[in-house]
Write an enzyme that holds these catalytic residues in place. Structure first.
Site, PDB file in Angstrom:
ATOM      1  N   ARG A  74       7.079   0.911  19.583  1.00 42.16           N
ATOM      2  CA  ARG A  74       7.035   1.881  18.464  1.00 42.16           C
ATOM      3  C   ARG A  74       6.070   3.021  18.785  1.00 42.16           C
ATOM      4  O   ARG A  74       4.973   2.796  19.302  1.00 42.16           O
ATOM      5  CB  ARG A  74       6.532   1.208  17.186  1.00 42.16           C
ATOM      6  CG  ARG A  74       7.418   0.150  16.621  1.00 42.16           C
ATOM      7  CD  ARG A  74       7.016  -0.174  15.183  1.00 42.16           C
ATOM      8  NE  ARG A  74       5.578  -0.433  15.015  1.00 42.16           N
ATOM      9  CZ  ARG A  74       4.995  -0.676  13.858  1.00 42.16           C
ATOM     10  NH1 ARG A  74       5.705  -0.682  12.736  1.00 42.16           N
ATOM     11  NH2 ARG A  74       3.694  -0.922  13.780  1.00 42.16           N
TER      12      ARG A  74
ATOM     13  N   TYR B 208      -3.745   2.439   4.694  1.00 49.05           N
ATOM     14  CA  TYR B 208      -4.388   2.589   6.017  1.00 49.05           C
ATOM     15  C   TYR B 208      -3.456   3.054   7.123  1.00 49.05           C
ATOM     16  O   TYR B 208      -3.888   3.213   8.245  1.00 49.05           O
ATOM     17  CB  TYR B 208      -5.074   1.282   6.438  1.00 49.05           C
ATOM     18  CG  TYR B 208      -4.184   0.060   6.378  1.00 49.05           C
ATOM     19  CD1 TYR B 208      -3.306  -0.228   7.409  1.00 49.05           C
ATOM     20  CD2 TYR B 208      -4.239  -0.806   5.293  1.00 49.05           C
ATOM     21  CE1 TYR B 208      -2.490  -1.341   7.349  1.00 49.05           C
ATOM     22  CE2 TYR B 208      -3.433  -1.917   5.223  1.00 49.05           C
ATOM     23  CZ  TYR B 208      -2.560  -2.183   6.256  1.00 49.05           C
ATOM     24  OH  TYR B 208      -1.750  -3.283   6.177  1.00 49.05           O
ATOM     25  N   LYS B 209      -2.182   3.266   6.813  1.00 47.14           N
ATOM     26  CA  LYS B 209      -1.261   3.729   7.866  1.00 47.14           C
ATOM     27  C   LYS B 209      -1.242   5.266   7.849  1.00 47.14           C
ATOM     28  O   LYS B 209      -2.233   5.883   8.185  1.00 47.14           O
ATOM     29  CB  LYS B 209       0.112   3.104   7.653  1.00 47.14           C
ATOM     30  CG  LYS B 209       0.072   1.598   7.913  1.00 47.14           C
ATOM     31  CD  LYS B 209       1.367   0.905   7.574  1.00 47.14           C
ATOM     32  CE  LYS B 209       1.210  -0.596   7.821  1.00 47.14           C
ATOM     33  NZ  LYS B 209       2.246  -1.382   7.147  1.00 47.14           N
TER      34      LYS B 209
ATOM     35  N   ASP C  80       8.889  -0.546  -1.289  1.00 42.34           N
ATOM     36  CA  ASP C  80       7.648  -0.590  -0.509  1.00 42.34           C
ATOM     37  C   ASP C  80       7.591   0.711   0.299  1.00 42.34           C
ATOM     38  O   ASP C  80       8.465   0.977   1.131  1.00 42.34           O
ATOM     39  CB  ASP C  80       7.655  -1.817   0.410  1.00 42.34           C
ATOM     40  CG  ASP C  80       6.338  -2.010   1.152  1.00 42.34           C
ATOM     41  OD1 ASP C  80       5.643  -0.994   1.404  1.00 42.34           O
ATOM     42  OD2 ASP C  80       6.020  -3.160   1.499  1.00 42.34           O
TER      43      ASP C  80
ATOM     44  N   PHE D  98      10.098  -6.275   5.804  1.00 44.46           N
ATOM     45  CA  PHE D  98       8.810  -6.581   6.433  1.00 44.46           C
ATOM     46  C   PHE D  98       8.378  -8.010   6.076  1.00 44.46           C
ATOM     47  O   PHE D  98       8.555  -8.443   4.934  1.00 44.46           O
ATOM     48  CB  PHE D  98       7.770  -5.570   5.940  1.00 44.46           C
ATOM     49  CG  PHE D  98       6.459  -5.641   6.660  1.00 44.46           C
ATOM     50  CD1 PHE D  98       6.308  -5.114   7.935  1.00 44.46           C
ATOM     51  CD2 PHE D  98       5.361  -6.243   6.060  1.00 44.46           C
ATOM     52  CE1 PHE D  98       5.086  -5.174   8.595  1.00 44.46           C
ATOM     53  CE2 PHE D  98       4.130  -6.303   6.718  1.00 44.46           C
ATOM     54  CZ  PHE D  98       4.000  -5.774   7.981  1.00 44.46           C
TER      55      PHE D  98
HETATM   56  C1  LIG Z   1       1.873  -2.561   6.666  1.00 44.27           C
HETATM   57  C2  LIG Z   1       2.807  -3.071   5.631  1.00 44.27           C
HETATM   58  C3  LIG Z   1       2.331  -3.869   4.595  1.00 44.27           C
HETATM   59  C4  LIG Z   1       0.896  -4.264   4.580  1.00 44.27           C
HETATM   60  O1  LIG Z   1       0.559  -5.230   3.658  1.00 44.27           O
HETATM   61  P1  LIG Z   1      -0.996  -5.545   3.419  1.00 44.27           P
HETATM   62  O2  LIG Z   1      -0.980  -6.575   2.371  1.00 44.27           O
HETATM   63  O3  LIG Z   1      -1.650  -4.269   2.961  1.00 44.27           O
HETATM   64  O4  LIG Z   1      -1.568  -6.028   4.699  1.00 44.27           O
HETATM   65  C5  LIG Z   1       3.236  -4.272   3.625  1.00 44.27           C
HETATM   66  N1  LIG Z   1       4.526  -3.889   3.672  1.00 44.27           N
HETATM   67  C6  LIG Z   1       5.011  -3.113   4.668  1.00 44.27           C
HETATM   68  C7  LIG Z   1       6.444  -2.704   4.687  1.00 44.27           C
HETATM   69  C8  LIG Z   1       4.163  -2.690   5.683  1.00 44.27           C
HETATM   70  O5  LIG Z   1       4.626  -1.937   6.672  1.00 44.27           O
END
Ligand SMILES: *Cc1c(COP(=O)(O)O)cnc(C)c1O
Length: 411
Positions: free
Chosen positions: A370, A221-222, A196, A127
């Site tokens: 997605r 938040y996901k 992660d 990511f």
């Molecule tokens: C959504 C997501 C994040 C989000 O990072 P934030 O700092 O909370 O915005 C990080 N890593 C992955 C793999 C994600 O999918």
């Protein structure tokens, strides 16, 4: 047997043991929401929790609420609850900051814990924020990032490898890494691991302690449904905590913040990884959502998500056969998170057309649509409606309307 009608999907919903959870979310009737992998839906209890934390605890209790309303303990209390969902015994998960900030902490901790080694091993498709943070760390200290293809990871360890740094469930394809095998391979090579879990908690089963994981982070938040920008979490295995020093040694991680001592001394617990004052209002909605997860349990939810993503893939195969749409996610449900990616040349315009017709997914460049299937509020009939709406968008060619090609800032 692949269902051949909407009614057959309604029957599957009627038999679904988790179906009743949907009523505990505030969702618009008629909307097919398949983007809970980006922003989870609103738990009905969230409004009430906000009224309490704002109106009563803040409004009436004022500063006394740090002691009387459990505000000080919120980061570790909610952390332990999230820990129970990802296979972590209490005392190892802290809710704090954003995922990005926790990645920064985790990468630095790992480099500190492996002195003399300077390589952060990751995969090319990790990511973006994970990649940017690792690169940022290398500008601050003697370290470098080695980025290889997923298939080459197991062979890429060397004497210099300090950290294996991966996202467990891929954010586009939903492909799941073998956490146990890769963690063992990293340890064999003398390296630590940082996983992660942003697309894992609430989507697939995770056994952090069971796999001997060192460090992990994840997003609130996901799939967890904590609300837009909800705080994230950090896991540090108990055996490492005493030896690990946060790169952001703020006063809230001090062993006695209210002694106002001139020099920093880390708390002798997970609290040492706190930086500043916890965001109490945001934590309130996250806790409502996490409590729902604890009540449901991770295993039944993961099983339902696998059933829903399998159904969606079967329907795509059965009903979109004539179109140039490719399933980009693993077909083996055990190797797949709670989302399905479809590859299509005009995926962006197709997704915009779908959203306008009440089917909300999202798009990731260059060509991935997605669709997320969070177990607590997604129905079998949603998979049916999404595929039928996509079929209609393709049949009628409405997606060719040039306005669907115009990029929006957030999609
Ligand atoms: C959504 C997501 C994040 C989000 O990072 P934030 O700092 O909370 O915005 C990080 N890593 C992955 C793999 C994600 O999918």
């Amino acid at each position: 047997m692949v269902p051949s009608s909407r009614d057959e999907c309604l029957v599957l919903d009627a038999r679904d043991a988790l179906a009743a959870w949907r009523a505990r979310f505030d969702l618009t009737d008629g909307l097919v929401y398949l983007d809970g992998n980006s922003l989870g839906a609103l738990p009905r209890g969230a409004g009430e929790a906000l009224e309490k934390v704002v109106g009563v605890e803040w409004g009436r209790g004022l500063v006394r609420s740090w002691n009387e309303a459990g505000w000080m303990e919120a980061p570790t209390r909610i952390g332990d609850k999230i820990g129970s969902l990802v296979g972590a015994a209490p005392g190892q998960v802290l809710v704090c900051d954003s995922t990005s900030v926790n990645l920064f902490k985790g990468v630095n901790l790992a480099l500190d814990l492996r002195p003399g080694r300077r390589t952060i091993l990751t995969e090319a498709g990790n990511f973006p924020t994970d990649r940017y943070i690792a690169a940022g760390v290398t500008r601050l200290r003697d370290a470098h990032v080695e980025s290889v293809d997923r298939a080459a990871l197991a062979e890429a360890f060397g004497d210099e490898t300090a950290l294996l740094y991966l996202t467990h469930v891929d954010f586009t394809t939903g492909e799941v890494h073998d956490m146990a095998a890769l963690t063992a391979a990293a340890h064999e090579a003398g390296a630590l691991v940082l996983w992660d879990l942003s697309h894992s908690a609430g989507a697939v089963e995770v056994a952090l302690d069971g796999c001997g994981v060192d460090l992990a982070v994840g997003c609130g938040y996901k799939y967890l449904n904590g609300g837009p920008g909800a705080p994230a979490y950090l896991y540090v295995a108990e055996r490492l905590q005493d030896h690990a020093h946060t790169p952001i040694p703020g006063w809230m991680g001090h062993e006695d913040p209210f002694a106002f001592a001139p020099d920093y001394a880390p708390a002798r617990s997970m609290r040492r990884f706190l930086a500043g004052t916890p965001p109490i209002v945001a934590l309130a909605t996250l806790e409502v959502a996490v409590d729902m997860w604890c009540e449901c349990g991770a295993a039944p939810a993961a099983a339902k998500s696998r059933a829903l993503t399998s159904l969606f893939i079967e329907l795509v195969d059965a009903r979109l056969g004539g179109w140039d749409i490719e399933v980009a996610s693993p077909r083996d449900a055990e190797k797949r998170g709670a989302q399905v990616a479809l590859r299509a040349e005009h995926g962006y315009a197709l997704m915009r057309a779908l959203i306008e017709r009440g089917v909300i997914g999202d798009f990731r460049p260059p060509d991935m649509m997605r669709f997320g299937f969070p177990a607590l509020y997604t129905r079998h009939v949603d998979a049916w409606d999404a595929v039928e709406t996509l079929r209609d968008v393709l049949d009628t060619e409405v997606w060719r309307d040039p306005r669907y090609a115009e990029r929006l800032p957030v999609t």
